[in-house]
Design a protein around this motif. Structure first.
Motif, short mmCIF file in Angstrom:
data_model
loop_
_atom_site.label_atom_id
_atom_site.label_comp_id
_atom_site.label_asym_id
_atom_site.label_seq_id
_atom_site.Cartn_x
_atom_site.Cartn_y
_atom_site.Cartn_z
N VAL A 245 0.84 -1.19 0.00
CA VAL A 245 0.00 0.00 0.00
C VAL A 245 0.87 1.24 0.00
N SER A 246 0.34 2.35 -0.51
CA SER A 246 1.17 3.54 -0.73
C SER A 246 1.18 4.48 0.47
N PHE A 247 0.37 4.18 1.46
CA PHE A 247 0.16 5.13 2.56
C PHE A 247 -0.20 6.50 2.02
N GLY A 248 -1.05 6.49 1.01
CA GLY A 248 -1.57 7.71 0.41
C GLY A 248 -2.98 7.44 -0.06
N PHE A 249 -3.46 8.27 -0.95
CA PHE A 249 -4.84 8.14 -1.39
C PHE A 249 -4.99 7.84 -2.88
N ASP A 250 -3.94 7.25 -3.43
CA ASP A 250 -4.07 6.68 -4.77
C ASP A 250 -5.04 5.51 -4.73
N ALA A 251 -5.39 5.02 -5.91
CA ALA A 251 -6.22 3.83 -5.96
C ALA A 251 -5.34 2.61 -5.70
N ASP A 252 -4.99 2.41 -4.43
CA ASP A 252 -4.14 1.28 -4.06
C ASP A 252 -4.79 -0.05 -4.41
N PHE A 253 -6.09 -0.13 -4.11
CA PHE A 253 -6.80 -1.40 -4.26
C PHE A 253 -7.43 -1.50 -5.66
N GLN A 254 -7.46 -2.73 -6.15
CA GLN A 254 -8.06 -2.94 -7.47
C GLN A 254 -9.51 -2.48 -7.52
N VAL A 255 -10.22 -2.67 -6.41
CA VAL A 255 -11.62 -2.29 -6.42
C VAL A 255 -11.78 -0.77 -6.56
N GLU A 256 -10.83 -0.02 -5.99
CA GLU A 256 -10.88 1.44 -6.14
C GLU A 256 -10.63 1.84 -7.59
#
Lengths: 367, 202
Positions: A245-256
Motif C-alpha cells: 500500500v502507498s500510505f496515500g490516497f491513490d487507488a491502491d486497491f483494485q476495487v478502487e
C-alpha cells in the motif's frame, strides 16, 4: 423501405405532451431502434425497456463507447428475443440523453437547453412516451414488453396503464416501488452531482459537465449493482499495480481502480441532469400508491401474462420485491410465472450470461 | 386442447389417478408441480386453466418453458397468499409427506380450492411393514426410493392415518383410491396400496 424502422431512428411528435406531475412538454422527440420485421398483422412486436443508464442501443454497437448492444445476451440471432421472429423496439427513455427529449434538449420555445427547467417526469410519463412511439409505428398491441431493473418497472407500468396494448410482460430484477434504501442511494448520487461546482445549478456548458460529481454518483450506484460476494471474488483486497500500500490516497486497491474507471467512463456517455431526472422518476415510482398502497388493486385491470425473474444476490431489488409483485398478481387473478435464479453477481446478473433466465424468457415468449 | 392427431404423453399412473379427479375446463393449482408434466397434460387434454407452485428453480424454468404459469415458492409458507375458492381444484401430488406442517397445508388446500386432490405414498403398504417388522430397517421401495437420511419426506402417514386426519379436520372425503403399481386396489388398501389418492373438500 419504411423509414420509421431500422437502426438509429428519431422522431419528433408535435403537440403538447402532458406529464403526470403537471408539467407540459411542447413536443416530444424519441430516439429509438428497431430490429427484425413487423409482420403483416402487426402481432410480433416486442418492446424492450432499458434501465437507468441504458439507451436504445439494445443490440447494436454503441456510437460513443463502441461496445456491443447492452442486452445482446438476450436479444439477437439464436437468442430468446430473435429478430428473425420478433420485431424488436428499444427507445431511449423520456428524460434520457441519447436523443430522446430530456434536460439537455433545446426548449423550442426559447432555443435554450431545458436544463433544470425540464419538468420532473415519472415512469408513467416514460411509458406514455413509448405509447406515442407505438402509435407512430402503427402498433396497437405488443406481443411482449421486456425489461430489467428500471426497464422492468416500465414493463409493469405498461401492463397497468395500457392493459389492452400488452399481451406479455417480462420483468426482471425489479420492483413495484422504490424502497427507502433505493431512494437513499439515489440521493447520494444526486447530491454528488449537485455538489460539483461545475454543475452550476444545472446550467453547465456541454464541454464542461460536473464530471467529478457524476463519476462519484456512478461509483456509488455501481456498488449497488454488484454483491459483496462478487466484489470479493473479483477483487478481494488485491492491490493495483503495486506490491504494498502507498500510505496515500491513490487507488491502491483494485476495487478502487475499477470504480474510478467506471465513474470516469460513465461521464463520457451520460448527462448529469438526465441522471438527476431519471433517478427522481425512479424514486417517485410506486405502482400501489394510487391504490392506497394495495398493489393487487393496481393490477386489477391487467390483461397480460407475467413472467418475473429475480436473482439471489441482488440486494438492490431483492427477491422479496418480486415476490410482492407475484402475490399481488395472484390476488388479482393474473397469470404469473416467477423464478429466483442463483447468481453471485448481484443486480447486474440480468445483463450477464444467464442461461436459465434465457430459457425461462424463451419458454414464456414462445408458449 | 390438443389438436387432432397429437397424442399427449401418457401420464405416470399415480398422476393419471390424480388427473382423473379433475373435471374438464377446471381452474387448477398444482402445488409441487415439478416440471409441469401433469399441468401440461391437463391443459392439453382437459382444457384446464392451470397454475403451479414449485420449489426447484430448474423445474420452474422447465414448466415455464412448457407455457405454464408457475411460481417458485414453498407450499409451507406461500399458500396464504391465495384467495378463498381461487381454484376449482387444488392438487398436491406426492408432496404432502415433504411438508413441514401437513395439517396446515391441507387446511389451505380446501380453503383455496373447492376441492383438493391429494396423493401420497402409503406407509402402511405391506413392503414398508415388512421392511420394518422383519428387516428392522426404514423401507426403500419403489414409491419411497430414497434412504431415510436423504429423503425430503419428513411426515409419512398411512392411508388410515390420512383418513383419521381428514376426519379430525372435519374434511369431506369425496373419494378415496388406493393404487398398487398404478392399478386401483379395493381390497385392504391400507395394506396393499403403495399410494393413496384422496379428493377432499371443506
Amino acid at each position: 423501405m419504411d423509414t420509421r424502422f431500422g437502426l438509429d431512428r428519431r422522431v419528433t411528435l408535435a403537440g403538447d405532451f402532458a406529464l403526470a406531475g403537471g408539467g407540459v412538454l411542447p413536443e416530444l422527440t424519441i430516439a429509438y431502434e428497431t430490429y427484425g420485421t413487423l409482420n403483416a398483422n402487426r402481432s410480433n412486436a416486442i418492446l424492450v425497456c432499458h434501465a437507468l443508464t441504458g439507451d436504445q442501443y439494445l443490440a447494436s454497437t454503441h456510437p460513443i463507447t463502441g461496445k456491443p448492444g447492452w442486452w445482446t445476451r438476450l436479444v439477437g440471432p439464436g437468442k430468446p428475443v430473435d429478430p428473425e421472429h420478433w420485431f424488436v423496439i428499444c427507445a431511449n427513455v423520456l428524460g434520457g440523453c441519447m436523443g430522446s427529449t430530456g434536460p439537455s434538449s433545446i426548449d423550442p420555445r426559447d432555443g435554450r437547453a431545458f436544463a433544470m427547467r425540464f419538468p420532473v417526469i415519472t415512469l408513467s410519463d416514460m411509458v406514455a412516451a413509448q405509447a406515442r412511439l407505438l402509435d407512430h409505428l402503427g402498433i396497437d398491441c405488443l406481443a411482449a414488453v421486456i425489461g430489467g431493473s428500471m426497464g422492468g418497472m416500465q414493463a409493469l407500468t405498461w401492463a397497468v396503464n395500457h392493459p389492452a396494448r400488452v399481451k406479455k410482460v417480462v420483468a426482471i430484477a425489479t420492483a413495484a416501488r422504490h424502497s427507502a434504501q433505493n431512494i437513499a442511494f439515489h440521493e447520494v448520487g444526486r447530491q454528488a452531482i449537485m455538489a460539483d461546482p461545475n454543475w452550476a445549478g444545472g446550467t453547465y456548458a456541454p464541454g464542461k459537465p460536473p464530471a467529478a460529481g457524476l463519476a462519484v454518483a456512478r461509483m456509488a450506484a455501481h456498488i449497488t449493482y454488484l454483491s459483496e460476494e462478487g466484489l470479493t471474488e473479483k477483487f478481494g483486497r488485491r492491490l493495483q499495480n503495486r506490491d504494498t500500500v502507498s500510505f496515500g490516497f491513490d487507488a491502491d486497491f483494485q476495487v478502487e481502480s475499477y470504480l474510478r474507471h467506471q465513474g470516469l467512463s460513465f461521464v463520457e456517455r451520460f448527462d448529469a441532469n438526465s441522471y438527476l431526472y431519471i433517478t427522481r422518476a425512479m424514486d417517485y415510482f410506486d405502482l400501489a400508491e394510487a391504490h392506497d398502497g394495495n398493489l393487487a388493486r393496481a393490477f386489477a385491470g391487467v390483461q397480460a401474462r407475467f413472467c418475473l425473474v429475480s436473482f439471489t444476490s441482488d440486494w438492490l431489488y431483492p427477491t422479496a420485491e418480486s415476490r410482492r409483485i407475484v402475490r399481488a398478481l395472484n390476488a388479482a387473478g393474473a397469470p404469473v410465472s416467477f423464478v429466483e435464479l442463483e447468481s453471485p453477481f448481484g443486480h447486474d446478473a440480468f445483463l450477464l450470461d444467464a442461461p436459465e433466465m434465457n430459457r425461462v424468457v424463451n419458454g414464456f415468449l414462445t408458449a | 386442447m390438443t389438436p387432432p392427431g397429437i397424442t399427449p404423453i401418457p401420464l405416470r399412473p399415480d398422476l393419471a389417478a390424480v388427473a382423473a379427479a379433475v373435471p374438464e375446463g377446471a381452474r387448477v393449482l398444482d402445488i409441487g408441480c415439478g416440471d409441469g408434466q401433469l399441468l401440461a397434460w391437463l391443459r392439453d387434454t382437459k382444457g384446464v386453466e392451470g397454475r403451479g407452485i414449485e420449489l426447484d428453480a430448474g423445474d420452474v424454468a422447465a414448466a415455464v418453458g412448457r407455457g405454464l404459469a408457475v411460481v417458485q415458492g414453498d407450499a409451507d409458507t406461500d399458500l396464504g397468499d391465495y384467495a378463498d375458492d381461487a381454484f376449482d381444484v387444488v392438487i398436491l401430488s406426492n408432496t404432502l409427506q415433504a411438508m413441514q406442517r401437513p395439517a396446515e397445508v391441507l387446511a389451505q388446500l380446501v380453503r383455496i380450492g373447492r376441492s383438493a386432490v391429494v396423493s401420497f405414498p402409503n406407509f402402511g403398504h405391506w413392503r414398508v411393514r415388512l421392511s420394518l417388522a422383519l428387516g428392522g430397517r426404514m423401507p426403500v421401495t419403489r414409491s419411497l426410493p430414497v434412504s431415510w437420511h436423504e429423503t425430503p419426506n419428513i411426515h409419512f402417514c398411512t392411508i388410515a392415518d390420512f383418513e383419521a386426519l381428514a376426519d379430525q379436520m372435519r374434511l369431506t372425503v369425496q373419494s378415496r383410491t388406493g393404487l398398487a403399481a398404478g392399478q386401483p386396489v379395493t381390497l385392504w388398501p391400507n395394506l396393499l396400496a403403495d399410494t393413496g389418492v384422496f379428493v377432499l373438500s371443506r
